[in-house]
Write a protein that holds these residues in place. Structure first.
Motif, PDB file in Angstrom:
ATOM      1  N   ALA A  79     -17.963  10.957  25.073  1.00 13.75           N
ATOM      2  CA  ALA A  79     -17.818  10.069  26.228  1.00 13.75           C
ATOM      3  C   ALA A  79     -17.952  10.856  27.518  1.00 13.75           C
ATOM      4  O   ALA A  79     -17.281  11.858  27.719  1.00 13.75           O
ATOM      5  N   THR A 108     -11.982  13.048  29.154  1.00 12.41           N
ATOM      6  CA  THR A 108     -11.880  12.351  27.884  1.00 12.41           C
ATOM      7  C   THR A 108     -10.906  13.090  26.992  1.00 12.41           C
ATOM      8  O   THR A 108     -10.605  14.271  27.216  1.00 12.41           O
ATOM      9  N   THR A 117     -15.339  16.029  31.952  1.00 12.80           N
ATOM     10  CA  THR A 117     -16.749  15.743  31.696  1.00 12.80           C
ATOM     11  C   THR A 117     -17.621  15.828  32.943  1.00 12.80           C
ATOM     12  O   THR A 117     -18.799  16.127  32.861  1.00 12.80           O
ATOM     13  N   LEU A 147      -4.759   8.515  29.088  1.00 10.24           N
ATOM     14  CA  LEU A 147      -5.459   8.229  27.836  1.00 10.24           C
ATOM     15  C   LEU A 147      -4.484   8.117  26.664  1.00 10.24           C
ATOM     16  O   LEU A 147      -4.665   7.281  25.771  1.00 10.24           O
ATOM     17  N   ASP A 216     -14.888   6.357  23.296  1.00  6.10           N
ATOM     18  CA  ASP A 216     -15.510   5.989  24.569  1.00  6.10           C
ATOM     19  C   ASP A 216     -14.583   6.142  25.768  1.00  6.10           C
ATOM     20  O   ASP A 216     -15.017   5.977  26.899  1.00  6.10           O
ATOM     21  N   ARG A 217     -13.312   6.410  25.538  1.00  5.28           N
ATOM     22  CA  ARG A 217     -12.352   6.328  26.625  1.00  5.28           C
ATOM     23  C   ARG A 217     -12.469   7.489  27.610  1.00  5.28           C
ATOM     24  O   ARG A 217     -12.555   8.649  27.225  1.00  5.28           O
ATOM     25  N   LEU A 218     -12.426   7.121  28.880  1.00  5.89           N
ATOM     26  CA  LEU A 218     -12.429   8.085  29.971  1.00  5.89           C
ATOM     27  C   LEU A 218     -11.343   7.706  30.965  1.00  5.89           C
ATOM     28  O   LEU A 218     -11.002   6.529  31.108  1.00  5.89           O
TER      29      LEU A 218
END
Length: 260
Positions: A79, A108, A117, A147, A216-218
């Motif tokens: 991600a 992420t 990222t 997160l 997919d989590r950011l």
């Protein structure tokens, strides 16, 4: 060039094939890895343990399988690292940097670590440095706690099986109970803070940025020296980060990359 099959090292080849599986699968148990590679469970377990020791895989949030680790992440496109997604994320980071005036980063979660990222560095003479590609303990960071707050209590207890958590600075949460309590507050507020918990003298706020599943989590963060980042200032920046993050949500485009 002729065939090099005569020079193949079987265990290395198995390890490389196993790493390639994480391009398709979010997580794998020992039994699943063994079946996909047509090897015995003991072989799969030894290879996974070796990769875990080198940081290429980590135990997943269920505690029963393995997921891509930070070293493997650096070689792939999780991600926030894919080129197409970075292009979509760029305007969001630009907007967040303009709104907050501070260093902003997208992060992420990989196991119990976060990896940065992308980001934009503040123009202030005294500022927090951008750390793209660096990993940090999730429980000590605003982005990590943001997160982690999207996980269930069962998943969190599997990720942190011990009550004692590593101390990064004197302000770091060092008990699982304290972390679980703080995560509950984060769910209610919609943003997370780190007040010198990861780096002394640096305060950070984070909001969710993208992703409906762990892969997919950011989170979107803004970091500043403590003299520009008291709790009231961080709360105001959280509102600005939410406005910036909404630009990505409105695009309604999922991050690039393969899916299981």
């Amino acid at each position: 060039m002729g065939s090099t099959s005569g020079y193949t090292i079987a265990s290395l080849d198995t390890g490389l094939q196993l790493m390639q599986l994480f391009r398709t699968y979010d997580s794998l148990t020992v039994s699943e890895a063994a079946a996909l590679l047509s090897v015995g469970r003991s072989t799969a377990h030894r290879v996974l343990s070796t990769l875990e020791g080198r940081g290429f895989v980590v135990r997943d949030s269920s505690g029963h399988g393995y997921a891509a680790g930070p070293e493997l992440v650096r070689l792939g496109h999780p991600a926030g690292f894919g080129t197409a997604f970075r292009e979509r994320l760029g305007p969001v980071l630009d907007d967040a940097a303009r709104r907050t005036g501070e260093t902003v980063q997208s992060v992420t979660l990989i196991g119990d670590q976060i990896i940065v990222t992308d980001g934009r560095e503040s123009s202030h003479p005294v500022r927090v440095m951008l750390t793209t590609g660096r990993t940090h303990p999730a429980h000590a960071t605003a982005g990590g706690k943001m997160l982690l707050s999207r996980m269930t209590t069962e998943q969190l207890c599997s990720l942190y099986p011990q009550e004692r958590l590593p101390e990064v600075t004197p302000r770091t949460l060092t008990s699982r109970a304290a972390l679980l309590a703080e995560l509950e507050g984060i769910r209610e507020r919609g943003h997370a803070m780190s007040l010198g918990e990861s780096v002394r003298g640096v305060n950070t706020v984070a909001v969710p940025l993208a992703g409906s599943c762990p892969r997919d989590r950011l989170a979107l963060t803004a970091s500043a020296p403590a003299d520009r980042g008291d709790e009231a200032a961080l709360a105001r920046r959280a509102d600005e980060l939410h406005r910036s993050a909404a630009q990505l949500v409105s695009a309604r485009q999922p991050p690039d990359g393969p899916r299981a």
